[in-house]
Scaffold this motif. Sequence first.
Motif, PDB file in Angstrom:
ATOM      1  N   UNK A   1       0.787  -1.222   0.000  1.00 19.26           N
ATOM      2  CA  UNK A   1       0.000   0.000   0.000  1.00 19.26           C
ATOM      3  C   UNK A   1       0.821   1.274   0.000  1.00 19.26           C
ATOM      4  N   UNK A   2       2.131   1.168  -0.192  1.00 21.41           N
ATOM      5  CA  UNK A   2       2.980   2.360  -0.246  1.00 21.41           C
ATOM      6  C   UNK A   2       2.840   3.020  -1.617  1.00 21.41           C
ATOM      7  N   UNK A   3       3.130   4.309  -1.651  1.00 20.19           N
ATOM      8  CA  UNK A   3       3.072   5.054  -2.902  1.00 20.19           C
ATOM      9  C   UNK A   3       4.304   4.720  -3.736  1.00 20.19           C
ATOM     10  N   UNK A   4       4.086   4.441  -5.022  1.00 19.28           N
ATOM     11  CA  UNK A   4       5.201   4.225  -5.940  1.00 19.28           C
ATOM     12  C   UNK A   4       5.054   5.190  -7.122  1.00 19.28           C
TER      13      UNK A   4
ATOM     14  N   UNK B   1      -3.902  11.993 -20.923  1.00 10.68           N
ATOM     15  CA  UNK B   1      -4.004  10.712 -21.648  1.00 10.68           C
ATOM     16  C   UNK B   1      -2.670   9.977 -21.612  1.00 10.68           C
ATOM     17  N   UNK B   2      -1.600  10.688 -21.880  1.00 12.53           N
ATOM     18  CA  UNK B   2      -0.270  10.075 -21.928  1.00 12.53           C
ATOM     19  C   UNK B   2       0.112   9.452 -20.584  1.00 12.53           C
ATOM     20  N   UNK B   3      -0.083  10.208 -19.500  1.00  4.78           N
ATOM     21  CA  UNK B   3       0.262   9.680 -18.177  1.00  4.78           C
ATOM     22  C   UNK B   3      -0.649   8.518 -17.796  1.00  4.78           C
ATOM     23  N   UNK B   4      -1.931   8.631 -18.083  1.00  3.98           N
ATOM     24  CA  UNK B   4      -2.860   7.541 -17.756  1.00  3.98           C
ATOM     25  C   UNK B   4      -2.521   6.271 -18.533  1.00  3.98           C
ATOM     26  N   UNK B   5      -2.187   6.423 -19.818  1.00  6.05           N
ATOM     27  CA  UNK B   5      -1.803   5.253 -20.625  1.00  6.05           C
ATOM     28  C   UNK B   5      -0.560   4.571 -20.070  1.00  6.05           C
ATOM     29  N   UNK B   6       0.405   5.370 -19.611  1.00  2.00           N
ATOM     30  CA  UNK B   6       1.619   4.780 -19.049  1.00  2.00           C
ATOM     31  C   UNK B   6       1.288   3.956 -17.809  1.00  2.00           C
ATOM     32  N   UNK B   7       0.396   4.476 -16.963  1.00  2.00           N
ATOM     33  CA  UNK B   7      -0.007   3.726 -15.764  1.00  2.00           C
ATOM     34  C   UNK B   7      -0.700   2.432 -16.179  1.00  2.00           C
ATOM     35  N   UNK B   8      -1.611   2.539 -17.134  1.00  2.00           N
ATOM     36  CA  UNK B   8      -2.367   1.358 -17.584  1.00  2.00           C
ATOM     37  C   UNK B   8      -1.428   0.319 -18.199  1.00  2.00           C
ATOM     38  N   UNK B   9      -0.514   0.772 -19.038  1.00  2.00           N
ATOM     39  CA  UNK B   9       0.340  -0.160 -19.783  1.00  2.00           C
ATOM     40  C   UNK B   9       1.553  -0.679 -19.012  1.00  2.00           C
TER      41      UNK B   9
ATOM     42  N   UNK C   1      -4.983  -3.684  -6.116  1.00  2.00           N
ATOM     43  CA  UNK C   1      -4.237  -3.173  -7.260  1.00  2.00           C
ATOM     44  C   UNK C   1      -4.918  -1.966  -7.896  1.00  2.00           C
ATOM     45  N   UNK C   2      -6.240  -1.946  -7.844  1.00  2.00           N
ATOM     46  CA  UNK C   2      -6.995  -0.892  -8.505  1.00  2.00           C
ATOM     47  C   UNK C   2      -6.847   0.468  -7.802  1.00  2.00           C
ATOM     48  N   UNK C   3      -6.563   0.428  -6.540  1.00  3.21           N
ATOM     49  CA  UNK C   3      -6.442   1.664  -5.760  1.00  3.21           C
ATOM     50  C   UNK C   3      -5.011   2.194  -5.844  1.00  3.21           C
ATOM     51  N   UNK C   4      -4.807   3.219  -6.664  1.00  4.51           N
ATOM     52  CA  UNK C   4      -3.474   3.781  -6.832  1.00  4.51           C
ATOM     53  C   UNK C   4      -3.107   4.704  -5.683  1.00  4.51           C
ATOM     54  N   UNK C   5      -4.063   5.533  -5.276  1.00  2.00           N
ATOM     55  CA  UNK C   5      -3.758   6.595  -4.315  1.00  2.00           C
ATOM     56  C   UNK C   5      -5.066   6.919  -3.616  1.00  2.00           C
ATOM     57  N   UNK C   6      -5.130   6.708  -2.307  1.00  2.00           N
ATOM     58  CA  UNK C   6      -6.400   6.948  -1.614  1.00  2.00           C
ATOM     59  C   UNK C   6      -6.155   7.293  -0.160  1.00  2.00           C
TER      60      UNK C   6
END
Length: 172
Positions: free
Chosen positions: A101-104, A135-143, A165-170
């Motif tokens: 659960x740490x931020x990466x 879009x570019x940053x989101x695609x990088x996270x997705x891919x 896994x779905x929770x990136x930052x909360x």
Amino acid sequence: YSLWSVIAHSSTVYESLQNAKASEAVKNQCMGECLSWKAMAYFFLVRSFGDIPIIHSNSASLASGDYNTAKKVKKADVYEYIIMTLEKAMELLPKTKSTTGRIDYYCAEGLLAKVYLTKAGVTGTLNKEDLQKAVSYAKDVINNSTRTLLPVYSDIFRGSNNNSDESLFAWR
């Protein structure tokens, strides 16, 4: 007040870590996390209140005695500060996915995509360059983040999946 507390705490810990006796990897991870939380708090504040003060360093503000007289900064400039803060965080954070659960890196990058998406409409007309960056940053996270979505959408809202896994930052 809690968001200002997050900013103050993050700044204080960040400054303390710069001279800490720890490995560079640990210091970088923790400093990246501090910057990410600081950016998240500013993101909540600017969306809620618009123009707000920026307190870059607690020690500098306290030393000069101007903490309570800090001037508001234009909303567009607050977004730029958030972006610079997240870019620095991404330089410090590991790209390896945390299992605790740490931020990466990808957590910060996902927040950066959201910041650009929101910033794109700040002026009242959509900024295509900001949308493209989102879009570019989101695609990088997705891919590249190796994260996956939960099979059942509603499961993301269950407490037992708070660190999925779905929770990136909360806020937890």
